[in-house]
Design a protein around this motif. Structure first.
Motif, short mmCIF file in Angstrom:
data_model
loop_
_atom_site.label_atom_id
_atom_site.label_comp_id
_atom_site.label_asym_id
_atom_site.label_seq_id
_atom_site.Cartn_x
_atom_site.Cartn_y
_atom_site.Cartn_z
N GLY A 146 -9.51 -33.05 6.10
CA GLY A 146 -9.99 -32.16 5.04
C GLY A 146 -11.50 -31.98 5.07
O GLY A 146 -12.22 -32.63 5.82
N ASN A 147 -11.99 -31.07 4.21
CA ASN A 147 -13.43 -30.84 4.09
C ASN A 147 -13.91 -31.07 2.67
O ASN A 147 -14.97 -30.61 2.28
CB ASN A 147 -13.78 -29.40 4.49
N ASP A 148 -13.11 -31.79 1.88
CA ASP A 148 -13.40 -31.94 0.46
C ASP A 148 -14.37 -33.11 0.24
O ASP A 148 -14.03 -34.25 0.54
CB ASP A 148 -12.08 -32.20 -0.28
N ASP A 149 -15.58 -32.81 -0.26
CA ASP A 149 -16.56 -33.88 -0.50
C ASP A 149 -16.12 -34.83 -1.61
O ASP A 149 -16.59 -35.95 -1.69
CB ASP A 149 -17.92 -33.27 -0.90
N LEU A 150 -15.23 -34.36 -2.49
CA LEU A 150 -14.78 -35.21 -3.58
C LEU A 150 -13.77 -36.26 -3.11
O LEU A 150 -13.54 -37.26 -3.78
CB LEU A 150 -14.15 -34.37 -4.70
N ARG A 151 -13.13 -35.97 -1.96
CA ARG A 151 -12.20 -36.96 -1.40
C ARG A 151 -12.65 -37.31 0.01
O ARG A 151 -12.04 -36.87 0.99
CB ARG A 151 -10.78 -36.38 -1.38
N PRO A 152 -13.73 -38.10 0.12
CA PRO A 152 -14.30 -38.36 1.46
C PRO A 152 -13.33 -39.04 2.42
O PRO A 152 -13.40 -38.82 3.61
CB PRO A 152 -15.51 -39.25 1.16
N VAL A 153 -12.39 -39.87 1.88
CA VAL A 153 -11.48 -40.56 2.81
C VAL A 153 -10.63 -39.58 3.62
O VAL A 153 -10.27 -39.84 4.76
CB VAL A 153 -10.54 -41.57 2.11
N MET A 154 -10.35 -38.41 3.01
CA MET A 154 -9.51 -37.44 3.72
C MET A 154 -10.31 -36.58 4.70
O MET A 154 -9.74 -35.77 5.42
CB MET A 154 -8.79 -36.54 2.72
N SER A 155 -11.64 -36.74 4.70
CA SER A 155 -12.43 -35.89 5.60
C SER A 155 -12.58 -36.52 6.98
O SER A 155 -13.27 -36.00 7.83
CB SER A 155 -13.80 -35.63 4.99
N GLY A 156 -11.93 -37.67 7.18
CA GLY A 156 -12.02 -38.32 8.49
C GLY A 156 -10.66 -38.53 9.10
O GLY A 156 -9.66 -38.00 8.62
N VAL A 157 -10.62 -39.30 10.18
CA VAL A 157 -9.34 -39.64 10.83
C VAL A 157 -9.12 -41.13 10.65
O VAL A 157 -10.02 -41.94 10.87
CB VAL A 157 -9.36 -39.26 12.33
N PHE A 158 -7.90 -41.48 10.23
CA PHE A 158 -7.53 -42.87 9.95
C PHE A 158 -7.05 -43.52 11.23
O PHE A 158 -6.08 -43.07 11.84
CB PHE A 158 -6.44 -42.84 8.89
N PHE A 159 -7.74 -44.57 11.67
CA PHE A 159 -7.32 -45.33 12.85
C PHE A 159 -6.55 -46.56 12.36
O PHE A 159 -7.08 -47.34 11.58
CB PHE A 159 -8.55 -45.82 13.64
N GLN A 160 -5.33 -46.72 12.83
CA GLN A 160 -4.52 -47.87 12.42
C GLN A 160 -4.08 -48.60 13.68
O GLN A 160 -3.25 -48.08 14.44
CB GLN A 160 -3.31 -47.38 11.62
N PHE A 161 -4.67 -49.77 13.93
CA PHE A 161 -4.38 -50.52 15.15
C PHE A 161 -3.47 -51.69 14.84
O PHE A 161 -3.69 -52.39 13.85
CB PHE A 161 -5.68 -51.06 15.78
N SER A 162 -2.47 -51.91 15.67
CA SER A 162 -1.64 -53.11 15.50
C SER A 162 -1.26 -53.63 16.88
O SER A 162 -1.56 -53.01 17.90
CB SER A 162 -0.39 -52.77 14.70
N THR A 163 -0.56 -54.78 16.89
CA THR A 163 -0.17 -55.37 18.17
C THR A 163 0.94 -54.55 18.83
O THR A 163 1.18 -54.65 20.02
CB THR A 163 0.30 -56.82 17.97
N GLU A 164 1.63 -53.71 18.03
CA GLU A 164 2.70 -52.87 18.59
C GLU A 164 2.18 -51.55 19.17
O GLU A 164 2.78 -50.99 20.06
CB GLU A 164 3.75 -52.52 17.52
N GLY A 165 1.09 -51.05 18.61
CA GLY A 165 0.57 -49.76 19.10
C GLY A 165 -0.58 -49.27 18.25
O GLY A 165 -1.05 -49.95 17.35
N LEU A 166 -1.05 -48.05 18.57
CA LEU A 166 -2.17 -47.46 17.84
C LEU A 166 -1.68 -46.20 17.14
O LEU A 166 -0.93 -45.42 17.72
CB LEU A 166 -3.31 -47.09 18.78
N THR A 167 -2.11 -46.00 15.90
CA THR A 167 -1.73 -44.79 15.17
C THR A 167 -2.99 -44.11 14.63
O THR A 167 -3.90 -44.78 14.16
CB THR A 167 -0.79 -45.16 13.99
N PHE A 168 -3.00 -42.78 14.75
CA PHE A 168 -4.14 -41.99 14.25
C PHE A 168 -3.57 -40.97 13.26
O PHE A 168 -2.61 -40.27 13.60
CB PHE A 168 -4.81 -41.24 15.40
#
Length: 372
Positions: A146-168
């Motif tokens: 997203g491009n919403d300044d009010l919700r900064p967490v949504m303006s990026g990409v979430f990296f989720q790393f685990s021992t099973e694999g990587l999720t973006f």
């Protein structure tokens, strides 16, 4: 302080680093490249306080020193040179003199100590991932953020790393993309939110690259190291929304269709859609998909029929055509599957083919209300 370097080699590295520099910086020193010379190694850095990127270059020299050189002036000068060796000499009157085959050019420089120091990562975890795998993961997800300044967490990409694999994951609350790799894993589970700017830079540099990228990260920063380049950036603070909760599990209605046919059809029909809602209507019955749009204000209307394979009940559902075209554009598959449950529940778009081993991609698009 004096060094000799190839003009095209220097330009190539500086153009990559130049992507970090903002057009309007609050601190004047950020309009510069930091040159740190140690014998035959020149380290060049650029920063905007959030993101700092540096590269090591091989040069001919036997001196040492650190200065900050005006970035735009240097880039514009270098662009005009054909391939040739350039000599940089720091003079006493606070200028650096650049000598080419044809002439001499003097640039005022600032003291290297004024340049902001890059952050050191303390207690960092790390993962190694191949360059083009990371570039693909970024380009498959970044368009959905997203491009919403009010919700900064949504303006990026979430990296989720685990021992099973990587999720973006990326979402702007209207569309969501989840890209996962099971053929790459991390030593321990961790998650962080990367801002858009450093990701766009990484995507440009790493596309098609075979080199391994070392990713180190802690609570507040992430560091990417590959070949002779390092990028350090501040992470977005906050908790990412629970995206698994919005992906509908039960989707009895499944539509499989040729991607490029579906894409060009949606593109054409959407020209006739309402300019604010961009709404297109999908009407599915048997093996026929009917795509239509109308702009009642101007009496514009379009309708197309495509053949598809479909399992489920006949249904009508509305989507924003911009989101559909973005998503279909981003898939490399020949055929795609659209899974739906009800006209007011999200549709799930997945590629039927064209994926590597261990690669999974799920795209979710929210429907729009149909005014019958």
């Amino acid at each position: 302080m004096k060094f000799i370097v190839s003009s095209t080699y220097l330009l190539k590295q500086l153009q990559i680093l130049g992507g970090v520099i903002n057009n309007n910086n609050t601190l004047p020193i950020l309009d510069n490249f930091l040159f740190e010379l140690k014998q035959d190694e020149l380290r060049v850095s650029a920063s905007d306080l959030e993101t700092t990127m540096s590269a090591k270059l091989k040069v001919e020299s036997d001196s040492e020193g650190a200065i900050a050189v005006p970035a735009r002036l240097l880039l514009e000068t270098l662009k005009t040179f054909p391939e040739q060796p350039l000599t940089f000499v720091v003079e006493d009157n606070h200028t650096i003199e650049l000598s080419s085959n044809h002439g001499k050019y003097a640039l005022a420089y600032a003291n290297g100590d004024e340049f902001p120091k890059a952050v050191e990562l303390k207690e960092a975890s790390s993962t190694i991932i191949q360059g083009d795998v990371l570039a693909t993961a970024i380009s498959k997800t970044i368009f959905a953020s997203g491009n919403d300044d009010l919700r900064p967490v949504m303006s990026g990409v979430f990296f989720q790393f685990s021992t099973e694999g990587l999720t973006f994951v990326a979402t702007d609350a209207h569309k969501l993309v989840k890209y996962s790799r099971e053929d790459v894993s991390a030593s321990q589970a961790s998650e962080f939110i990367m801002p858009k700017k450093p990701l766009t830079l990484l995507k440009g540099i790493l596309a098609g690259s075979e080199t391994d990228v070392l990713i180190e990260y802690n609570e507040s920063n992430a560091k990417f190291t590959f070949e002779d380049t390092t990028l350090i950036c501040r992470l977005i603070d906050g908790k990412y929304p629970n995206y698994e909760a919005v992906i509908p599990k039960e989707n009895p209605n499944k539509l499989v269709i040729d991607r490029s046919q579906f894409l060009s059809s949606v593109r054409r029909v959407s020209i006739f859609s309402n300019k604010t809602t961009h709404q297109v209507r999908l009407k599915i019955a048997g093996a026929e998909l009917n795509i239509s749009a109308e702009d009642i204000d101007y009496s514009n209307k379009a309708e197309e029929r495509l053949t598809c394979s479909y399992q489920g009940d006949d249904m009508q559902i509305g989507f924003n055509s911009r989101f559909l075209t973005e998503m279909l554009n981003n898939l490399n598959a020949n055929e795609v599957q659209l899974e739906m449950s009800l006209p007011n529940r999200a549709g799930i778009l997945t590629p039927v083919d064209g994926l590597d081993e261990g690669e999974k991609i799920t795209m979710l698009v929210m429907p729009v209300m149909l005014n019958n």
